[in-house]
Write an enzyme that holds these catalytic residues in place. Structure first.
Site, PDB file in Angstrom:
ATOM      1  N   HIS A  13      -3.068   7.159   4.835  1.00  0.00           N
ATOM      2  CA  HIS A  13      -3.260   6.189   3.948  1.00  0.00           C
ATOM      3  C   HIS A  13      -4.793   5.667   4.534  1.00  0.00           C
ATOM      4  O   HIS A  13      -4.827   5.168   5.694  1.00  0.00           O
ATOM      5  CB  HIS A  13      -2.482   5.096   3.867  1.00  0.00           C
ATOM      6  CG  HIS A  13      -2.943   3.812   3.129  1.00  0.00           C
ATOM      7  ND1 HIS A  13      -3.406   3.607   1.874  1.00  0.00           N
ATOM      8  CD2 HIS A  13      -3.212   2.521   3.627  1.00  0.00           C
ATOM      9  CE1 HIS A  13      -3.824   2.688   1.471  1.00  0.00           C
ATOM     10  NE2 HIS A  13      -3.838   1.956   2.346  1.00  0.00           N
ATOM     11  N   CYS A  62       0.668  -1.252   0.116  1.00  0.00           N
ATOM     12  CA  CYS A  62      -0.111   0.007   0.012  1.00  0.00           C
ATOM     13  C   CYS A  62       0.863   1.195  -0.033  1.00  0.00           C
ATOM     14  O   CYS A  62       0.325   2.243  -0.264  1.00  0.00           O
ATOM     15  CB  CYS A  62      -0.824   0.107   1.297  1.00  0.00           C
ATOM     16  SG  CYS A  62      -2.176  -1.339   1.111  1.00  0.00           S
ATOM     17  N   ASN A  70     -10.387   0.763   0.659  1.00  0.00           N
ATOM     18  CA  ASN A  70      -9.068   0.954   0.624  1.00  0.00           C
ATOM     19  C   ASN A  70      -8.515   0.610  -0.989  1.00  0.00           C
ATOM     20  O   ASN A  70      -8.564  -0.727  -1.249  1.00  0.00           O
ATOM     21  CB  ASN A  70      -8.467  -0.233   1.662  1.00  0.00           C
ATOM     22  CG  ASN A  70      -7.173  -0.389   1.817  1.00  0.00           C
ATOM     23  OD1 ASN A  70      -6.348   0.235   0.855  1.00  0.00           O
ATOM     24  ND2 ASN A  70      -6.442  -1.002   2.635  1.00  0.00           N
TER      25      ASN A  70
END
Length: 454
Positions: free
Chosen positions: A334, A164, A367
């Site tokens: 994030h 990520c 996400n």
């Protein structure tokens, strides 16, 4: 006189040379474009439930776990899924499915990026693509070069397996290339291959990825050409990367594996929170002195020293930690999950206002892996929060385990609606819950805990 002037002249020449070199090492962002999938790929409560119930490997306990996870995930009703999953082919994805998913994200965002900036694909000097879970031959960078007929000497890099936080890894690579390549233009494409990596087994630690991850991505344009400075929206001030791969527990907390039945998936263990805390702490120890004013660092040093001298201090107290807001105006976390956002926000002393962008990005888009940071940035811009001179701290965590953080300076007031323009007026939502909570909220009720799979 000549003997004295000669070394002085040399020193002045070296200083002048150093200043000129640093002037050419700036990294400016000219524009970015986030991906919005077609409306026929939108996930609502019924579709999510149907996808879960299709998995014949699950028993009642697994169904309860998945419903409970989604009901508490903070993800809303308007995220997007890969087409092969919506069509019921998640257990048998093809290479065509995977490439079609990547082409849709990459080409749409790049088309818009080139149209917005007026930059031709033939002018691009550096191309970096990061997709962790898909590596093809020819590479994804080669597909883009072929599609846009880029020049033969373009520097192309294809990053995989970076998780990520791959987006900032790619930008760090660009920044280093800028140091030896003047007046260049660089493209970074950050996304993830979701459809071909859907987990069809029944291990809880591997089912989490199906609940949290959604389709999305972003393409960005950078330059170190100072003549284009007036077109820039952001300037990279500093970046710090921290890697805990030498620690076995941290290395294994986010890892792609096969379960006992041979189903491949992405395992998230309980060690993730510990690894994230350690990585973030180590990273900020290096980053914070670069961005906070001296007086705040001095205040923190004095307070810490006094606390260490006090043997009877029971709590740190409000304000005893570093006040990041003395050097940072905005925090771009994030949107990996509700728990991650809340814990990072708590550890940094951030307010609900500071955490609103990542929470709302998670609610609207889910996400989206490496592309997630840019949906958060887009929310800030659409809400007209970003003013000239503001500083943005980007925090990303990813498999490895690693923490990559950077600070940007806003070059001009930003107010474009970007990918949020159709829905920004309905945000922030008073609650991040989706209708799963209305329909399946009972799953949290202890009174139904007697239900077991026979």
């Amino acid at each position: 006189m000549a003997i004295c002037l000669l070394p002085l002249t040399y020193v002045i020449f070296q200083l002048f040379k150093l200043v000129l070199e640093r002037r050419d090492q700036c990294c400016y962002m000219l524009a970015y474009e986030c991906y919005k999938a077609p409306e026929d790929r939108m996930l609502n409560t019924e579709l999510c439930a149907n996808i879960i119930l299709r998995n014949k490997n699950l028993g009642l306990e697994e169904y309860k776990f998945l419903l409970q996870t989604i009901a508490n995930s903070g993800i809303g009703e308007e995220t997007y899924s890969p087409r092969n999953v919506l069509e019921g082919r998640e257990d048998s994805p093809t290479l065509t499915d995977a490439l079609s998913e990547m082409d849709g994200i990459c080409y749409e965002t790049l088309d818009k990026l080139f149209a917005r900036t007026g930059i031709s694909p033939s002018e691009i000097d550096i191309l970096v693509v990061n997709v962790s879970l898909l590596s093809t031959v020819p590479s994804l960078t080669a597909r883009i070069i072929n599609r846009y007929k880029m020049k033969a000497n373009v520097k192309a890099f294809n990053l995989s397996g970076m998780g990520c936080s791959a987006s900032l890894v790619a930008i760090d690579l660009v920044q280093h290339l800028f140091k030896c390549q003047k007046n260049s233009l660089a493209i970074v494409v950050s996304t993830e291959s979701m459809g071909s990596n859907w987990y069809c087994g029944k291990e809880r630690s591997m089912m989490l990825s199906n609940c949290l991850f959604r389709s999305g991505g972003c393409s960005m344009l950078f330059t170190n050409n100072r003549s284009l400075k007036h077109q820039a929206i952001l300037k990279l001030k500093c970046m710090v990367r921290t890697h805990l791969g030498s620690n076995d527990e941290a290395y294994e907390c986010c890892i792609q594996v096969e379960d006992d039945l041979g189903y491949r998936g992405f395992r998230l263990t309980k060690g993730l929170t510990k690894a994230a805390a350690i990585a973030l702490t180590r990273n900020l120890r290096v980053l914070v002195p670069k961005v906070l004013p001296i007086w705040e660092l001095l205040r923190y040093t004095i307070v810490t020293y006094r606390r260490s001298k006090s043997q009877h201090t029971k709590s740190e107290g409000v304000g005893s930690g570093l006040n990041l807001k003395t050097g940072i105006e905005h925090f771009c976390l994030h949107p990996g999950g509700k728990a991650v956002i809340d814990e990072v926000g708590k550890s940094l002393g951030l307010s609900d206002y500071d955490l609103e962008p990542p929470r709302m990005a998670l609610h609207r888009w889910g996400n989206t892996s490496a592309g997630g940071l840019w949906y958060v940035l887009g929310y800030m811009e659409a809400k007209k929060r970003l003013k000239k001179g503001d500083r943005i701290l980007m925090i990303s965590l990813g498999a490895g385990f690693k923490c990559n953080n950077c600070v940007w300076e806003v070059m001009r007031d930003l107010k474009d609606g970007n990918v949020w323009k159709d829905c920004i007026d309905s945000y922030p939502r008073k609650t991040a819950a989706n209708t799963f909570m209305e329909k399946y909220g009972w799953i949290n009720d202890e009174s139904v805990s007697f239900i077991r799979l026979d």
